[in-house]
Design a protein around this motif. Structure first.
Motif, mmCIF file in Angstrom:
data_model
loop_
_atom_site.group_PDB
_atom_site.id
_atom_site.type_symbol
_atom_site.label_atom_id
_atom_site.label_comp_id
_atom_site.label_asym_id
_atom_site.label_seq_id
_atom_site.Cartn_x
_atom_site.Cartn_y
_atom_site.Cartn_z
ATOM 1 N N SER A 52 0.819 -1.209 0.000
ATOM 2 C CA SER A 52 0.000 0.000 0.000
ATOM 3 C C SER A 52 0.853 1.260 0.000
ATOM 4 O O SER A 52 0.445 2.287 -0.537
ATOM 5 C CB SER A 52 -0.975 -0.013 1.184
ATOM 6 N N GLU A 197 -17.580 2.571 12.554
ATOM 7 C CA GLU A 197 -18.393 2.813 11.356
ATOM 8 C C GLU A 197 -18.044 4.178 10.754
ATOM 9 O O GLU A 197 -18.062 4.368 9.544
ATOM 10 C CB GLU A 197 -19.881 2.768 11.718
ATOM 11 N N GLY A 200 -15.445 4.255 7.860
ATOM 12 C CA GLY A 200 -15.918 3.949 6.515
ATOM 13 C C GLY A 200 -16.467 5.208 5.860
ATOM 14 O O GLY A 200 -16.191 5.498 4.692
ATOM 15 N N LEU A 201 -17.221 5.991 6.653
ATOM 16 C CA LEU A 201 -17.788 7.227 6.114
ATOM 17 C C LEU A 201 -16.685 8.237 5.816
ATOM 18 O O LEU A 201 -16.736 8.941 4.809
ATOM 19 C CB LEU A 201 -18.790 7.819 7.106
ATOM 20 N N ARG A 204 -15.127 7.233 2.535
ATOM 21 C CA ARG A 204 -15.990 7.385 1.360
ATOM 22 C C ARG A 204 -16.403 8.821 1.097
ATOM 23 O O ARG A 204 -16.564 9.217 -0.048
ATOM 24 C CB ARG A 204 -17.248 6.549 1.554
ATOM 25 N N LEU A 205 -16.631 9.580 2.160
ATOM 26 C CA LEU A 205 -17.167 10.924 1.956
ATOM 27 C C LEU A 205 -16.104 12.007 2.017
ATOM 28 O O LEU A 205 -16.345 13.142 1.632
ATOM 29 C CB LEU A 205 -18.259 11.218 3.003
ATOM 30 N N ILE A 208 -11.824 9.835 -0.410
ATOM 31 C CA ILE A 208 -11.931 9.565 -1.855
ATOM 32 C C ILE A 208 -12.312 10.824 -2.644
ATOM 33 O O ILE A 208 -11.658 11.140 -3.639
ATOM 34 C CB ILE A 208 -12.885 8.389 -2.113
ATOM 35 N N PRO A 209 -13.341 11.580 -2.223
ATOM 36 C CA PRO A 209 -13.624 12.819 -2.965
ATOM 37 C C PRO A 209 -12.433 13.775 -2.986
ATOM 38 O O PRO A 209 -12.150 14.383 -4.017
ATOM 39 C CB PRO A 209 -14.798 13.432 -2.201
ATOM 40 N N LEU A 212 -9.956 12.626 -5.537
ATOM 41 C CA LEU A 212 -10.398 12.717 -6.925
ATOM 42 C C LEU A 212 -10.636 14.147 -7.403
ATOM 43 O O LEU A 212 -10.540 14.427 -8.588
ATOM 44 C CB LEU A 212 -11.677 11.898 -7.111
ATOM 45 N N PHE A 213 -10.983 15.058 -6.485
ATOM 46 C CA PHE A 213 -11.407 16.391 -6.940
ATOM 47 C C PHE A 213 -10.508 17.523 -6.467
ATOM 48 O O PHE A 213 -10.868 18.681 -6.603
ATOM 49 C CB PHE A 213 -12.847 16.654 -6.503
#
Lengths: 284, 266
Positions: A52, A197, A200-201, A204-205, A208-209, A212-213
């Motif tokens: 990784s 939990e 994970g959020l 993902r929120l 990753i954004p 990518l942005f």
């Protein structure tokens, strides 16, 4: 540690706030005393991180930079001064990799030290203070981030994507700064969070954004005016932009100052929040 | 005799699968936020790479037709998200349930068999995955990235991809001994994700052996199948891909069953 037994036995059961033996060591000594512990952790876990830390980003460079980049016209006007898509994408990828590493090292392991294997509680039963735990932890994560980014930059160097010899060094420092900002902020979040939990959020929120942005893969001007301004407000964009300016030697010094101030401020705020949240969480 | 009458009759495979799916549904209800956000990842990738990077790219040739970059990347995201979802579900989750929770040992103390467990877990994974795939297809259609009614078949295609990888990955997981082994999973996952003609055409690999190797990998077959369906350019290659993925899934399922028998019943 024998000489510290006296301060160690301060009754922890009293209800007044400074019940814990805080500040009996200097910040430096508090960190230095954990050196052998973290060295052992590193020795036992580094193998699990090889793929990784090093291989994944390298695959991204080949896939996106070399192969996809072969289909992209090299126009410095469209690529923020880069002379090829590879030269454009590499500094951004390393900066976002610094973020990803910092975040993954300060999520589950921090929660584990509080909730599952309770290392932090054990450490607090010594003369170490909450501040010392945070400092040593951040230093450990930053060692991993800084070394991974350095290796990455060295591997990329022969591809001829760097415009000057000193640019990549400054770019590496900006990647380290990205690592600092995200390590302290995410540490603060993890010390506050009760259930995994939330991680994970977070990935993902947020992670990753951001990856990518935030201008790592394409110039944020391609996002349109509104989203472009949102992207400018994200911490990763400051790191990506800083890293790219140095690598392609297209430097706007006023902007450099802004980027550095933002990232340093975030690091400092994150550090204070981390110490405060961990202190509250470890209260017994 | 009264005692024997109290023992329920063994379940039929369908009934057993239903019970297992219900069990997973009940457990998952608590983590609904994770469930909802699960479908966002391919959408983010589509917007970022497909549209953001796509502005730097003219068009790509696919089976002789020029298509815009976003239309090229979108079906690949559909295929790779089915792949990623199946892979994560049938490696990390299955490993955790097998090694730590001892969930399957508990299930085998009931009338369920190892075949039921394999079928039930894979069915649940496919149901979850197909919700995501369907949602993503709707997004694609709304953005005008589907070119023909063949695109409707991209949903079963995505489910087929998920089935093939679930079965094989679950089989691989039965050989794993520690979390460190998961580095090897990443080692297979990342190259497949990045080099299966996901973000650029397979022509980038030249005309040599390398291209043939890529064309023979399962995720490439899945990506091309989805792309053929959403662009409406169906060729004989589509049939090859379907047969390839079906065989892969069935073989995986047979291996899982044998391995679970060996691990859990001895």
């Amino acid at each position: 540690m024998g000489s510290d037994v006296a301060s160690d036995t301060t009754p922890a059961t009293t209800t007044s706030r400074p019940a814990r033996p805080t500040g009996s060591l200097s910040a430096w000594e508090g960190m230095a005393r954990q050196y052998d512990y973290w060295l052992t952790v590193l020795k036992r876990t580094w193998r699990g991180g090889v793929v990784s830390s090093f291989l994944t980003p390298l695959l991204y460079v080949v896939a996106m930079g070399v192969l996809l980049g072969g289909f992209i016209e090299a126009d410095p006007d469209k690529l923020e001064g880069a002379t090829s898509y590879l030269a454009f994408v590499v500094p951004g990828l390393v900066a976002s990799h610094a973020m990803t590493l910092a975040v993954s090292e300060s999520t589950y392991p921090v929660m584990g030290s509080i909730k599952w294997h309770k290392t932090f509680f054990a450490q607090l039963a010594t003369p170490l203070a909450v501040r010392d735990l945070v400092n040593a932890y951040v230093a450990f994560v930053m060692f991993r981030v800084a070394s991974a980014c350095a290796v990455f930059m060295l591997v990329i160097a022969p591809f001829g994507v760097f415009a000057t010899w000193w640019g990549p060094i400054l770019a590496w420092l900006s990647q380290v700064l990205v690592g600092f900002a995200f390590t302290t902020l995410v540490f603060a979040y993890s010390a506050w969070l009760k259930s995994e939990e939330g991680f994970g959020l977070l990935f993902r929120l947020v992670v990753i954004p951001l990856t990518l942005f935030s201008g790592a893969f394409f110039p944020i001007s391609n996002l349109g005016p509104v989203l472009e301004w949102i992207a400018r407000l994200t911490p990763l964009w400051h790191g990506v932009s800083l890293s790219r300016m140095f690598c392609v030697d297209h430097i706007d010094w006023a902007l450099v100052v802004v980027h550095v101030v933002v990232l340093v401020t975030l690091t400092v705020v994150g550090w204070f929040l981390a110490v405060r949240n961990l202190d509250r969480r470890l209260e017994v | 005799m009264a005692l024997l009458e109290g023992i329920p009759a063994p379940l039929t495979p369908a009934a057993a699968t239903r019970v297992l799916v219900l069990r997973n549904y009940v457990v998952y209800k608590g983590a609904w936020k994770l469930f909802i956000t699960g479908f966002l990842e391919p959408v983010f990738y589509l917007f970022s790479i497909g549209i953001g990077v796509g502005q730097l790219i003219d068009t790509f040739e696919f089976h002789g037709e020029a298509i815009p970059y976003a239309e090229f990347v979108a079906p690949a995201m559909l295929a790779t998200s089915a792949f990623n979802g199946a892979l994560l579900d049938s490696t990390y989750n299955v490993f955790f349930k097998m090694k730590y929770e001892k969930l399957y040992d508990q299930m085998l103390a009931t009338p369920l068999s190892t075949g039921d467990i394999a079928r039930g877990e894979i069915t649940w994974g496919l149901m979850r995955g197909s919700v995501y795939s369907a949602a993503f297809l709707v997004v694609m259609a709304l953005m005008g990235l589907t070119q023909s009614w063949w695109a409707v078949l991209a949903l079963p295609a995505a489910i087929l991809i998920a089935f093939a990888f679930s079965a094989v990955c679950m089989a691989v997981t039965t050989w794993m001994t520690s979390w460190q082994d998961f580095d090897k999973i990443t080692l297979a996952q990342m190259p497949l994700f990045l080099f299966s003609a996901t973000f650029f055409p397979v022509e980038a690999f030249g005309d040599g052996v390398l291209r043939w190797v890529v064309e023979a990998t399962p995720l490439y077959r899945g990506v091309v199948l989805c792309r053929e369906l959403t662009t409406g350019v169906i060729t004989w290659e589509s049939a090859v891909s379907v047969v390839y993925l079906v065989v892969m899934g069935v073989v995986g399922l047979l291996v899982v069953r044998r391995r679970l028998d060996k691990l859990l019943l001895t």
